[in-house]
Each structure stands twice: as structure tokens, then as C-alpha cells.
Design a protein around this motif. Structure first.
Motif, PDB file in Angstrom:
ATOM      1  N   THR A 160      34.532  46.065  40.704  1.00  0.00           N
ATOM      2  CA  THR A 160      33.727  45.423  39.664  1.00  0.00           C
ATOM      3  C   THR A 160      34.447  44.156  39.253  1.00  0.00           C
ATOM      4  OG1 THR A 160      32.888  47.526  38.849  1.00  0.00           O
ATOM      5  CG2 THR A 160      32.746  45.644  37.360  1.00  0.00           C
ATOM      6  N   THR A 161      33.767  43.021  39.364  1.00  0.00           N
ATOM      7  CA  THR A 161      34.398  41.743  39.071  1.00  0.00           C
ATOM      8  C   THR A 161      33.487  40.885  38.208  1.00  0.00           C
ATOM      9  OG1 THR A 161      33.500  40.705  41.063  1.00  0.00           O
ATOM     10  CG2 THR A 161      35.648  41.768  41.262  1.00  0.00           C
ATOM     11  N   ALA A 162      34.094  39.988  37.474  1.00  0.00           N
ATOM     12  CA  ALA A 162      33.365  38.977  36.710  1.00  0.00           C
ATOM     13  C   ALA A 162      34.289  37.777  36.553  1.00  0.00           C
ATOM     14  CB  ALA A 162      32.926  39.499  35.351  1.00  0.00           C
ATOM     15  N   ARG A 163      33.712  36.592  36.568  1.00  0.00           N
ATOM     16  CA  ARG A 163      34.524  35.383  36.443  1.00  0.00           C
ATOM     17  C   ARG A 163      33.696  34.291  35.792  1.00  0.00           C
ATOM     18  NH1 ARG A 163      39.138  33.631  39.085  1.00  0.00           N
ATOM     19  NH2 ARG A 163      39.464  31.380  39.097  1.00  0.00           N
ATOM     20  N   ALA A 164      34.308  33.578  34.861  1.00  0.00           N
ATOM     21  CA  ALA A 164      33.664  32.438  34.211  1.00  0.00           C
ATOM     22  C   ALA A 164      34.666  31.296  34.173  1.00  0.00           C
ATOM     23  CB  ALA A 164      33.210  32.792  32.802  1.00  0.00           C
ATOM     24  N   SER A 165      34.204  30.083  34.402  1.00  0.00           N
ATOM     25  CA  SER A 165      35.101  28.938  34.390  1.00  0.00           C
ATOM     26  C   SER A 165      34.390  27.715  33.853  1.00  0.00           C
ATOM     27  CB  SER A 165      35.643  28.655  35.802  1.00  0.00           C
ATOM     28  OG  SER A 165      34.611  28.169  36.648  1.00  0.00           O
ATOM     29  N   VAL A 166      35.163  26.813  33.265  1.00  0.00           N
ATOM     30  CA  VAL A 166      34.686  25.513  32.819  1.00  0.00           C
ATOM     31  C   VAL A 166      35.731  24.487  33.241  1.00  0.00           C
ATOM     32  CG1 VAL A 166      33.344  26.378  30.876  1.00  0.00           C
ATOM     33  CG2 VAL A 166      35.762  25.800  30.552  1.00  0.00           C
ATOM     34  N   TRP A 569      42.319  41.852  33.230  1.00  0.00           N
ATOM     35  CA  TRP A 569      41.905  40.522  32.770  1.00  0.00           C
ATOM     36  C   TRP A 569      42.978  39.482  33.087  1.00  0.00           C
ATOM     37  CZ3 TRP A 569      37.125  39.458  30.814  1.00  0.00           C
ATOM     38  CH2 TRP A 569      36.347  40.549  30.414  1.00  0.00           C
ATOM     39  N   THR A 570      42.548  38.333  33.617  1.00  0.00           N
ATOM     40  CA  THR A 570      43.468  37.248  33.968  1.00  0.00           C
ATOM     41  C   THR A 570      42.895  35.920  33.496  1.00  0.00           C
ATOM     42  OG1 THR A 570      44.220  38.446  35.933  1.00  0.00           O
ATOM     43  CG2 THR A 570      44.705  36.102  35.834  1.00  0.00           C
ATOM     44  N   LEU A 571      43.745  35.122  32.858  1.00  0.00           N
ATOM     45  CA  LEU A 571      43.394  33.771  32.442  1.00  0.00           C
ATOM     46  C   LEU A 571      44.133  32.794  33.344  1.00  0.00           C
ATOM     47  CD1 LEU A 571      41.892  32.119  30.198  1.00  0.00           C
ATOM     48  CD2 LEU A 571      44.101  32.050  29.000  1.00  0.00           C
ATOM     49  N   SER A 572      43.426  31.804  33.882  1.00  0.00           N
ATOM     50  CA  SER A 572      44.068  30.870  34.811  1.00  0.00           C
ATOM     51  C   SER A 572      43.718  29.431  34.458  1.00  0.00           C
ATOM     52  CB  SER A 572      43.647  31.166  36.253  1.00  0.00           C
ATOM     53  OG  SER A 572      42.262  31.000  36.426  1.00  0.00           O
ATOM     54  N   LEU A 573      44.635  28.530  34.798  1.00  0.00           N
ATOM     55  CA  LEU A 573      44.475  27.105  34.563  1.00  0.00           C
ATOM     56  C   LEU A 573      44.862  26.356  35.835  1.00  0.00           C
ATOM     57  CD1 LEU A 573      43.883  24.861  32.434  1.00  0.00           C
ATOM     58  CD2 LEU A 573      46.362  24.790  32.022  1.00  0.00           C
ATOM     59  N   ILE A 600      38.530  32.621  33.327  1.00  0.00           N
ATOM     60  CA  ILE A 600      38.897  33.969  32.938  1.00  0.00           C
ATOM     61  C   ILE A 600      38.208  34.923  33.898  1.00  0.00           C
ATOM     62  CG2 ILE A 600      37.041  34.162  31.218  1.00  0.00           C
ATOM     63  CD1 ILE A 600      39.064  35.914  29.597  1.00  0.00           C
ATOM     64  N   ALA A 601      38.955  35.914  34.382  1.00  0.00           N
ATOM     65  CA  ALA A 601      38.437  36.813  35.406  1.00  0.00           C
ATOM     66  C   ALA A 601      38.729  38.257  35.042  1.00  0.00           C
ATOM     67  CB  ALA A 601      39.054  36.474  36.767  1.00  0.00           C
ATOM     68  N   TYR A 602      37.790  39.117  35.434  1.00  0.00           N
ATOM     69  CA  TYR A 602      37.928  40.565  35.247  1.00  0.00           C
ATOM     70  C   TYR A 602      37.782  41.219  36.609  1.00  0.00           C
ATOM     71  CZ  TYR A 602      36.554  45.362  34.025  1.00  0.00           C
ATOM     72  OH  TYR A 602      36.468  46.738  33.930  1.00  0.00           O
ATOM     73  N   SER A 603      38.672  42.164  36.941  1.00  0.00           N
ATOM     74  CA  SER A 603      38.604  42.824  38.239  1.00  0.00           C
ATOM     75  C   SER A 603      39.213  44.212  38.140  1.00  0.00           C
ATOM     76  CB  SER A 603      39.357  42.004  39.302  1.00  0.00           C
ATOM     77  OG  SER A 603      39.302  42.639  40.561  1.00  0.00           O
TER      78      SER A 603
END
Length: 611
Positions: A160-166, A569-573, A600-603
Motif C-alpha cells: 500500500t503506497t501513497a505519495r504527494a509532491s509539490v 512515512w518518509t519526507l524527502s527534499l 511525502i510518501a507512505y509505504s
């Protein structure tokens, strides 16, 4: 026809068929690859020049497109007509862009009309891993694999994954995936992957293209969906249905400083049966249909629809101390367009066989293929490679191979600018390599040479394409890597001389030197980060204004960091083009300045998510 208009029109004639692949229903271990022989093989036994872009690399590449990610592999160069969603070309080992065969889960996705690949319209959110095979591979996959093969494996696991980015340029994306097993003993697999992205982007052209230049941004948006439904019927017997859909809308600058749009709808539906007939005999039967329907809203509107139907029957048999793969393939390509082609359909029937074995310190790989094309007749190709483990960490190898590229529908039947008498382009290649890997230090040196005959070039005297040209490409790739407990480093440098044998001029948009490097830090705890470098020497450009103008060399630095907020949960830049380098990949077209992406990603794996 204006030459720049011709480039855009030919590019928009691209076909794109996604389907089901040889290894798609298998979850490959990280040290197993498939593209080099069409069968699962230990990476340490592969004699081909193969590189793997794994899930971790793709995950930390937020803000990059697929062409930009591929550019981070040595020996792989790109050309791009602007920002996100704009036409992009990929070159391997100095060969032409239409000498690269793109596979998605084992299914070819090259254009039937233009002969190129729509790398720019494949979202990274749908990709689990990529294998890049550098060198001829027509003996395994048929036409067009003169320079190499890029095979994409899509996401299909139980996660199960989700990812959002701006990010910069008004860029935003959102994706989610769900994979579960159901029923007795988990015999049913359902996997869904969906995503959407948009970008305001930036102006695609520069004032150097006076007749096309517009200072306004060229926006792009994409929506995509992937579906896999698999059923285990009995031990060793499975059936899988797979579909893919991508909808892209791209703005570009047309002649006369007008704005135009390309709407590209990519889709596929495929059915695959895997059967273990005996403990040493596994059979694969695959039926697939893919479609690329592209329509351009421009001052002179046009559309090109390409549909590809294909069937594969492959048998993997353990014998003679190794693995044999043998089978039959059939493919039908059909085009529809407001451009009236003399013929709109062709068929290719193929028979192939390959053998790979590890016989003590000796390694052997051989393949042979016969293709029968309804347009130009038959063509046979082969490859032979031998390796010797001199020591546990040291291996030497040598290989020779032949390949060919089929003329496209545009080459053969485009009204007023075609030649039905064209012959396929052909190549002969050789390679010598030495590799060292003791678990910590990795080093390699690969020397290669290719000679390509009957290259198809547009003859301005007859206003038709002709088999006019020949090319010779010589080069070498040096690679170094180190794997430590808290960091991993790699660097690769390719020096090559891809030249037109008739004129001695270097092939357009190909550099003499191209290098990549990366340093990844994994110190433990929640933090990780790294730096990636891509550098290229100068390149010549534009076949329409001899002598071709020179584009300067460049070096790009990308930085990335990630922080694990929680186990899932992982936050990346990501900071792309950190030095804000101004450079060109195609003369008169822009590239991205310094840009940032926050994601930000969820896995979590399927079993944990179901609890």
C-alpha cells in the motif's frame, strides 16, 4: 515542409503499446535480472553490459522525468525539446534514438510511424525498476535494438503506497497504490496504481528559434492508471490480466509563434498464462494489445493512431548445464491518421532461441533469432558471448553480435516523402570487458565497437529517405564503485567516437565524453541523503544548417535528502540542477533551471497493511 515542423510532426506520429511481460508476474530479487537473456539470471553471471535502476533509486528521484533518470546512467544520453512532457530522445552508446528498443514488462512500445519511443510520457510513479542493456539485442528482441534495450517493470507488488509532491514551476503530483492477495492461500492478486501530475513548466523555446519562440510557459499534465489481476489456478499454473492507461496533455510552440497542444492517450490490455509443464520446463503464453492515440490541436491539426497486437509463446527449459529459452512471436502494427499512407498494416513473425550457462569458471551466452516482416522480408540476427572467472572477484568476457532496425511507416509510405524500397539498417558489434567485484569494491572496463550500414537518411536531392549512410562507433566505459556500511559511491565515464564514416563528422547530439557519479549516505537512523552528478562534453546539433552549430558541455548536480517520520512515512527534499547551470540538449530549446521538489510518501507491505 518546414524542417522544424517535420521534426514535430514525425515525433507526434509515435506509437505506444503497453502490455504484460515475461517477468511481470514474478517479483524479482534484487540480484536477479531478465533482460540480458529473456530469462531470470543471477546478475553476477550476466555477460552483457547491463545496469539496473532499482526501486530505491526511483523513489529518491522525485522531480525527475524518466529521460532525466536514464541520463544518470553512463553511456546513456538524452535530447529534450523543452520541459515536462516535451519530446525527448534517448541515445545508448552513441547510436541513434530509434536504435533503442523500449520494453514495458517485456512488451515493445516503439512507434510504428516515427520509430522512436515516448519516454517523456511514462510516469515514474508507475515504475518499480528499470534494466538498461547496452549493446545489440536484436537476436533476443528483434528489430530496432541496435544500441540497446531499456526494459521497464511496473509496480505490481503487495504493498500500500501513497505519495504527494509539490515543486518549482508549479509542479504537483499525487499517486497511490494498493496490492493485496485474497482467497484460499492467497491465490488471487489484485494490484492498482493510480497517479496524476501537472506542471506549469517553463517556456520550451528560446529566442534562437525566432519563428517558434514564445515567452509563455508550456504546461503539461498527466493522469495514469495501472491494474493487475492474477489468479493461481494450481501449483505452477497462473493466469494474469493487466491493463495500463496514461493520458497526457502537452503544450508546445508551433511555427509562427502560435501555441499548439498534443493530447496523447496510451492504453493496453494483456492476458498472460504461465504454466510449469515439468520441473525443468516453464511455458509462457502472452496476448496483448496496446494503443497510442495522439492528436495535435495546431494551426494545421493532425493525428496519428498506432495500435499494436502481439502474441508470445516462450519456453524456458533447464538443460545442457544452463537455461534455454525458445519460442515464437507474432506482432501486427496498424496505423490510422489523417495522413493517407499507402499501407497501414504490417505483420512480423519470429522464432528465437537463447542459451545461458555457468560451466565452472566458464560462462556462455548465445542467442539466435529469425524475423519475417511483411514489408521487407526476412532478417536473421545472432549474438555470442563468453566469460572467464579468472578469480572469485575477477571476470573477463568477450562478445559479438548483429542487429537491425526496420524502416518505419513514415520511411516507407509517408505521402510524397517516402521510399518503399528501403532496406533495414544493420549493425555488427563487438565488446571486450573486465570486471572486478569483491563485495565492497566494484570496477569495470568495457570497450565496444559498432559498425552500422544502410543508415536511412533523408535525401534532399530526391526528397525521399534513402539507405545513404554508414556509421562507426568506438568507445569504452570505465566504472568504479564502493559499498560501505554507511555510504555507497559509484562513478562511470564513457569515452566514445560516434562518426559518420562518409564525412568523418561526429553524429549529432552525441558527446565524445559523458560521465555520471553518485554518493548515497545511509548512516542509520531516520536520515539519508546523497548527491548525483551528470556531465557531458560538447555536442553538435541541427542537421538543417551545416556545418552544425556546437552546443557547449555541461555538468549538473542534484541533491536529495530524506527523513523517516515513522516506519511507514518518509519526507524527502530534492534540489535539481543545484548549480543553476544554463545548458542545451537541443539547440533553441530550454532546460530546467535550479528547482526544488518536496514530497511525502507512505509505504507498507500488504500483510502489514491488512492487519
Amino acid at each position: 515542409m518546414n524542417p522544424f515542423r517535420r521534426v514535430i510532426r514525425r515525433a507526434c506520429a509515435g506509437g505506444f503499446a503497453l502490455g504484460v511481460g515475461i517477468a511481470a508476474a514474478q517479483v524479482l530479487p534484487s540480484d536477479v535480472v531478465i533482460t540480458a537473456t529473456r530469462t531470470p539470471q543471477e546478475a553476477a553471471d550476466v555477460l552483457s553490459d547491463l545496469r539496473v535502476i532499482d526501486a530505491a533509486t526511483i523513489e529518491r528521484s522525485a522531480g525527475l522525468s524518466l529521460p532525466e533518470l536514464l541520463q544518470q546512467q553512463a553511456g546513456v544520453e538524452i535530447a529534450s525539446y523543452g520541459g515536462p512532457g516535451q519530446l525527448a530522445s534517448v541515445f545508448i552508446r552513441g547510436t541513434n534514438a530509434d536504435h533503442v528498443l523500449l520494453l514495458v514488462d517485456g512488451v515493445r512500445v516503439n512507434s510504428a510511424t516515427a520509430g522512436t519511443n515516448a519516454f517523456e510520457n511514462i510516469p515514474l510513479d508507475q515504475i518499480e525498476r528499470i534494466e538498461v542493456l547496452r549493446g545489440p539485442a536484436s537476436s533476443l528482441y528483434g528489430a530496432d535494438a541496435i544500441g540497446g534495450v531499456i526494459q521497464i517493470f511496473t509496480k505490481q507488488g503487495e504493498r500500500t503506497t501513497a505519495r504527494a509532491s509539490v515543486g518549482s514551476f508549479g509542479t504537483a503530483s499525487l499517486s497511490a497504490g494498493l496490492g493485496r492477495r485474497f482467497g484460499p492461500d492467497g491465490a488471487t492478486l489484485l494490484s492498482l496504481q493510480a497517479g496524476a501530475s501537472r506542471s506549469r513548466a517553463f517556456p520550451a523555446t528560446t529566442p534562437a528559434l525566432a519563428a517558434y519562440y514564445s515567452p509563455e510557459p508550456n504546461p503539461y499534465r498527466n493522469r495514469n492508471l495501472g491494474l493487475t489481476l492474477g489468479q493461481t489456478l494450481a501449483p505452477g499454473q497462473s493466469l494474469t490480466l493487466r491493463g495500463f492507461y496514461s493520458d497526457g496533455l502537452t503544450s508546445y510552440d508551433d511555427y509562427g509563434n502560435t501555441r499548439a497542444q498534443t493530447h496523447d492517450r496510451l492504453s493496453s490490455l494483456a492476458l498472460e498464462s504461465r504454466n510449469r509443464l515439468t520441473p525443468a520446463w516453464h511455458s509462457l503464453l502472452r496476448l496483448a494489445r496496446g494503443a497510442d492515440h495522439r492528436a495535435d490541436a495546431a494551426a494545421s491539426p493532425f493525428y496519428f493512431d498506432t495500435d499494436q497486437d502481439q502474441a508470445t509463446w516462450q519456453n524456458d527449459i533447464g538443460a545442457l548445464g544452463g537455461q534455454i529459452a525458445a519460442g515464437l512471436e507474432w506482432r501486427r502494427e496498424r496505423v490510422a491518421s489523417d495522413t493517407v499512407f499507402d499501407r497501414t498494416e504490417r505483420h512480423v513473425g519470429s522464432a528465437f532461441a537463447s542459451y545461458a550457462a555457468s560451466l565452472g569458471p566458464q560462462l556462455l551466452q548465445a542467442s539466435l533469432r529469425r524475423d519475417q516482416d511483411s514489408q521487407f522480408g526476412g532478417r536473421s540476427t545472432g549474438n555470442l558471448a563468453w566469460g572467464w572467472r579468472v578469480a572469485p572477484a575477477l571476470r573477463l568476457s568477450a562478445s559479438v553480435g548483429t542487429a537491425y532496425k526496420a524502416p518505419t511507416f513514415n520511411d516507407l509510405y509517408y505521402p510524397g516523402f517516402s521510399n518503399p524500397a528501403l532496406r533495414p539498417e544493420t549493425s555488427r558489434s563487438g565488446e571486450l570487458a573486465a570486471r572486478w567485484d569483491d563485495g565492497r569494491l566494484q570496477a569495470s572496463l568495457t570497450a565496444f565497437e559498432s559498425r552500422i550500414r544502410d543508415l536511412i537518411q533523408f535525401d534532399f536531392v530526391t526528397s525521399t529517405p534513402q539507405n545513404l549512410d554508414r556509421a562507426r562507433i568506438r568507445g569504452a566505459t570505465l566504472g568504479l564503485g564502493w559499498t560501505g556500511p554507511a555510504w555507497q559511491a559509484r562513478a562511470e565515464w564513457t569515452h566514445q567516437n560516434p562518426v559518420d564514416e562518409a564525412t568523418g563528422q561526429r553524429l549529432l547530439r552525441r558527446a565524445r565524453d559523458h560521465a555520471t557519479a553518485s554518493l548515497q549516505l545511509t548512516p542509520g537512523g531516520p536520515w539519508s541523503g546523497g548527491i548525483d552528478l551528470v556531465a557531458s562534453s560538447a555536442r553538435d546539433d541541427s542537421p538543417y544548417a551545416p556545418p552544425p552549430p556546437r552546443m557547449g558541455g555541461y555538468a549538473l548536480v542534484d541533491l536529495h535528502a530524506a527523513y523517516r517520520l515513522a516506519p511507514a512515512w518518509t519526507l524527502s527534499l530534492n534540489l535539481g540542477n543545484a548549480a543553476d547551470k544554463r545548458y542545451e540538449l537541443v539547440r533553441g530549446y530550454t532546460t530546467a533551471s535550479r528547482h526544488v521538489t518536496l514530497a511525502i510518501a507512505y509505504s507498507v507491505d500488504g500483510a502489514d497493511a491488512a492487519r
